[in-house]
Enzyme design. Structure first.
Site, PDB file in Angstrom:
ATOM      1  N   GLY A 272     -85.390 -53.940 -59.388  1.00  0.00           N
ATOM      2  CA  GLY A 272     -84.001 -53.815 -59.009  1.00  0.00           C
ATOM      3  C   GLY A 272     -83.074 -54.404 -60.058  1.00  0.00           C
ATOM      4  CG  LEU A 273     -81.840 -57.969 -60.250  1.00  0.00           C
ATOM      5  CD1 LEU A 273     -82.437 -59.113 -61.069  1.00  0.00           C
ATOM      6  CD2 LEU A 273     -80.651 -58.445 -59.444  1.00  0.00           C
ATOM      7  CB  CYS A 274     -80.855 -51.350 -62.449  1.00  0.00           C
ATOM      8  SG  CYS A 274     -81.976 -50.739 -61.184  1.00  0.00           S
ATOM      9  N   GLY A 275     -77.792 -52.146 -60.516  1.00  0.00           N
ATOM     10  CA  GLY A 275     -76.657 -51.494 -59.876  1.00  0.00           C
ATOM     11  C   GLY A 275     -77.091 -50.452 -58.853  1.00  0.00           C
TER      12      GLY A 275
ATOM     13  CG  PHE B  47     -81.225 -46.454 -61.764  1.00  0.00           C
ATOM     14  CD1 PHE B  47     -81.029 -45.316 -62.521  1.00  0.00           C
ATOM     15  CD2 PHE B  47     -82.528 -46.838 -61.487  1.00  0.00           C
ATOM     16  CE1 PHE B  47     -82.100 -44.572 -62.998  1.00  0.00           C
ATOM     17  CE2 PHE B  47     -83.603 -46.117 -61.956  1.00  0.00           C
ATOM     18  CZ  PHE B  47     -83.392 -44.993 -62.712  1.00  0.00           C
TER      19      PHE B  47
END
Length: 307
Positions: free
Chosen positions: A105-108, A110
């Site tokens: 995760g931690l990719c907005g 996406f």
């Protein structure tokens, strides 16, 4: 009376000191978070260059593969001897949705944008009375889909241990798709991924691979006369499974570039937000500390005047 007043004063002062300590701890914690998000942004920027180069290099091959197969398929599409991967089953009842997402995760937004597109397609198909099945590539897509479509997920491909995507990874996924198709598990297969456009723009995309949908420019040249050795059916029988692997590989590479671009943008926003929070927390801390010092000075001056 004086003792009680002194005890109350000491209690207020101790609470104020504890409040200042909490503020310092929050500022230090926010600064540590900011360092992490900044480091993740730099790592994503480094990975993005490689992933973007790989995705852009894969596009011409995948597009020319589609164009070539479109030209060949135009000559045999209406024949009874056309390969099943080209002609399909003749039905449109069961759809396999291959959802490609990230492992982390931690990719907005996406992962959410890809899953949303797949869910919208699934809802539309269900409304038309069609049956929907899923094959998940990536843990994040599976985590989101299993809440609603858990029983419809046939298989999940885990790529967490893969450091660099290679064609054999896509080939393994393509073999699973072809095996399911040959076993009569579905009639139509569509791959969902995110096409990389820029660091701040990734486009959720759906591409049908079984039966394949070729671009218009490929169909327009289908009337040209060519002699093939071996025949068109033999060529297509050999190349159509490979084309599925090529398109899946392209989807994985586009996803990898889009993921790093989205993570870089998300971590940049997180770093900026952390900086804003640090400034606000520091301002509150300084104001509180200044108020305490001013209050103590007033008490000292008042005490001196009383003497």
């Amino acid at each position: 009376m004086d003792a009680r007043h002194k005890a109350g004063h000491d209690g207020v002062e101790s609470r104020a000191m504890a409040s200042l300590k909490d503020m310092r701890n929050r500022i230090a914690s926010t600064k540590a978070t900011q360092k992490i998000t900044k480091a993740m942004q730099m790592v994503a920027a480094s990975k993005l260059r490689r992933a973007q180069t790989a995705a852009e290099a894969a596009r011409p091959f995948a597009e020319h593969m589609d164009k070539m197969l479109g030209n060949i398929a135009g000559a045999v599409a209406d024949l009874a001897s056309a390969p099943k991967l080209l002609a399909g089953t003749g039905r449109d009842q069961v759809h396999l949705l291959v959802v490609c997402s990230a492992e982390r995760g931690l990719c907005g937004g996406f992962n959410t944008s890809i899953v949303r597109l797949a869910r919208e397609r699934a809802t539309t198909l269900a409304g038309q009375g069609k049956e929907v099945k899923f094959l998940c590539v990536g843990r994040k897509g599976f985590d989101q889909l299993r809440r609603v479509y858990g029983r419809l997920i046939l298989e999940t491909v885990d790529l967490r241990g893969v450091r660099a995507l290679r064609f054999e990874h896509a080939q393994g996924i393509a073999e699973k798709i072809v095996t399911l198709f040959e076993g009569g598990a579905f009639d139509v297969c569509t791959v969902f991924f995110s096409r990389f456009k820029s660091v701040i723009s990734q486009i959720p995309t759906a591409q049908q691979v079984i039966p394949p949908v070729f671009p218009e420019q490929a169909k327009s040249g289908a009337n040209a006369v060519y002699d093939y050795e071996p025949g068109e059916e033999d060529i297509l029988t050999e190349l159509l499974p490979r084309n599925i692997a090529v398109q899946v590989f392209r989807a994985l590479l586009e996803n990898a570039a889009s993921e790093q671009g989205a993570r870089m943008s998300a971590m940049d926003n997180a770093t900026r937000n952390a900086g804003d929070m640090i400034r606000k927390q520091t301002l509150t801390y300084n104001r509180t500390r200044q108020a305490m010092i001013t209050k103590e000075l007033i008490e000292i001056i008042s005490g001196a005047e009383a003497l």
